[in-house]
Design a protein around this motif. Structure first.
Motif, PDB file in Angstrom:
ATOM      1  N   SER A   1      26.190  44.370  43.348  1.00  0.00           N
ATOM      2  CA  SER A   1      26.190  45.404  42.311  1.00  0.00           C
ATOM      3  C   SER A   1      24.809  46.030  42.191  1.00  0.00           C
ATOM      4  O   SER A   1      23.802  45.344  42.089  1.00  0.00           O
ATOM      5  CB  SER A   1      26.598  44.807  40.965  1.00  0.00           C
TER       6      SER A   1
ATOM      7  N   LYS B   1      28.859  54.848  31.754  1.00  0.00           N
ATOM      8  CA  LYS B   1      27.598  55.433  31.297  1.00  0.00           C
ATOM      9  C   LYS B   1      27.863  56.605  30.375  1.00  0.00           C
ATOM     10  O   LYS B   1      28.653  57.481  30.678  1.00  0.00           O
ATOM     11  CB  LYS B   1      26.763  55.888  32.492  1.00  0.00           C
ATOM     12  N   SER B   2      27.172  56.584  29.288  1.00  0.00           N
ATOM     13  CA  SER B   2      27.264  57.659  28.312  1.00  0.00           C
ATOM     14  C   SER B   2      26.328  58.786  28.723  1.00  0.00           C
ATOM     15  O   SER B   2      25.312  58.559  29.378  1.00  0.00           O
ATOM     16  CB  SER B   2      26.854  57.121  26.936  1.00  0.00           C
TER      17      SER B   2
ATOM     18  N   ARG C   1      27.263  41.357  34.187  1.00  0.00           N
ATOM     19  CA  ARG C   1      28.644  40.988  33.834  1.00  0.00           C
ATOM     20  C   ARG C   1      29.300  40.184  34.948  1.00  0.00           C
ATOM     21  O   ARG C   1      29.961  39.179  34.696  1.00  0.00           O
ATOM     22  CB  ARG C   1      29.463  42.247  33.538  1.00  0.00           C
TER      23      ARG C   1
ATOM     24  N   GLN D   1      33.396  47.258  34.593  1.00  0.00           N
ATOM     25  CA  GLN D   1      32.609  48.448  34.896  1.00  0.00           C
ATOM     26  C   GLN D   1      31.889  48.978  33.672  1.00  0.00           C
ATOM     27  O   GLN D   1      32.404  48.945  32.561  1.00  0.00           O
ATOM     28  CB  GLN D   1      33.495  49.540  35.489  1.00  0.00           C
ATOM     29  N   HIS D   2      30.676  49.443  33.910  1.00  0.00           N
ATOM     30  CA  HIS D   2      29.857  50.012  32.845  1.00  0.00           C
ATOM     31  C   HIS D   2      30.072  51.517  32.830  1.00  0.00           C
ATOM     32  O   HIS D   2      29.820  52.198  33.816  1.00  0.00           O
ATOM     33  CB  HIS D   2      28.380  49.702  33.087  1.00  0.00           C
TER      34      HIS D   2
ATOM     35  N   ILE E   1      33.320  40.347  27.341  1.00  0.00           N
ATOM     36  CA  ILE E   1      33.375  40.637  28.778  1.00  0.00           C
ATOM     37  C   ILE E   1      34.512  39.851  29.433  1.00  0.00           C
ATOM     38  O   ILE E   1      35.288  40.395  30.223  1.00  0.00           O
ATOM     39  CB  ILE E   1      32.020  40.314  29.460  1.00  0.00           C
TER      40      ILE E   1
ATOM     41  N   ILE F   1      23.819  46.530  34.369  1.00  0.00           N
ATOM     42  CA  ILE F   1      24.738  45.986  33.372  1.00  0.00           C
ATOM     43  C   ILE F   1      25.937  45.344  34.054  1.00  0.00           C
ATOM     44  O   ILE F   1      26.344  44.233  33.712  1.00  0.00           O
ATOM     45  CB  ILE F   1      25.159  47.068  32.364  1.00  0.00           C
ATOM     46  N   GLU F   2      26.499  46.025  35.046  1.00  0.00           N
ATOM     47  CA  GLU F   2      27.631  45.445  35.769  1.00  0.00           C
ATOM     48  C   GLU F   2      27.222  44.178  36.506  1.00  0.00           C
ATOM     49  O   GLU F   2      27.978  43.205  36.541  1.00  0.00           O
ATOM     50  CB  GLU F   2      28.222  46.455  36.751  1.00  0.00           C
TER      51      GLU F   2
ATOM     52  N   TYR G   1      29.166  38.869  23.005  1.00  0.00           N
ATOM     53  CA  TYR G   1      29.290  39.889  24.041  1.00  0.00           C
ATOM     54  C   TYR G   1      29.910  39.277  25.302  1.00  0.00           C
ATOM     55  O   TYR G   1      30.766  39.883  25.946  1.00  0.00           O
ATOM     56  CB  TYR G   1      27.921  40.492  24.329  1.00  0.00           C
TER      57      TYR G   1
ATOM     58  N   GLU H   1      24.239  48.360  39.801  1.00  0.00           N
ATOM     59  CA  GLU H   1      24.137  48.765  38.399  1.00  0.00           C
ATOM     60  C   GLU H   1      23.805  47.522  37.581  1.00  0.00           C
ATOM     61  O   GLU H   1      24.529  46.526  37.643  1.00  0.00           O
ATOM     62  CB  GLU H   1      25.472  49.380  37.966  1.00  0.00           C
TER      63      GLU H   1
ATOM     64  N   ASP I   1      15.055  43.857  34.130  1.00  0.00           N
ATOM     65  CA  ASP I   1      15.777  45.104  34.404  1.00  0.00           C
ATOM     66  C   ASP I   1      14.920  46.048  35.242  1.00  0.00           C
ATOM     67  O   ASP I   1      15.413  46.680  36.176  1.00  0.00           O
ATOM     68  CB  ASP I   1      16.180  45.800  33.098  1.00  0.00           C
TER      69      ASP I   1
END
Length: 147
Positions: free
Chosen positions: A23, A77-78, A31, A74-75, A61, A27-28, A57, A25, A135
């Motif tokens: 991954s 995205k905003s 998870r 899946q994250h 998940i 955040i993903e 949290y 990403e 991160d």
């Protein structure tokens, strides 16, 4: 004895591990890491601590994964970052990448907390969370891999 969480049979433990490792990403990735740990017999609480997320949290998940499979992980995205800007500019992120490469060439590494302290020094921001350091290590590695 703590009760072990059960995961739906969407993926095997090895497949969850590969999803975590591949991954791109952040955040993903976290998870998938959580789900892989749980598939290996860890409790939700142990897994949440290991990957650095809140227990509630983590339960959310697991529930989404069990209900939806991969789409639940899946994250999305905003368009908005809720008014928050990135901690590092592109130039600072590139400098972090150079710092990481320099350490690697000497056989050394930087940890999330060390990078968080580097970010504080570089930006003047106080009390950067250790997780943000991790991160930004991942972001810098991704930047280096794509350049």
């Amino acid at each position: 004895m703590t009760r072990k969480a059960s995961l739906a049979n969407h993926y095997t433990s090895d497949e969850l591990k590969q999803k975590y490792l591949k991954s791109k990403e952040i955040i993903e990735s976290r998870r998938w890491h959580l789900l892989w740990k749980i598939s290996e017999g860890w409790t939700i609480k142990e897994s949440a601590i290991a990957v650095g997320i809140n227990y509630d949290y983590a339960k959310e998940i697991v529930k989404k994964y069990n209900d939806l499979g991969e789409p639940g992980v899946q994250h999305i995205k905003s368009k908005h970052m809720r008014g928050k800007k990135a901690l590092l500019t592109q130039e600072q992120l590139e400098n972090l990448g150079k710092e990481l490469e320099s350490k690697l060439s000497k056989g050394e590494t930087l940890s999330g907390p060390q990078v968080a302290r580097w970010i504080e020094k570089e930006t003047g921001i106080k009390n950067v969370w250790n997780q943000r350091g991790w991160d930004y290590i991942k972001k810098a590695e991704l930047l280096m891999a794509n350049s």
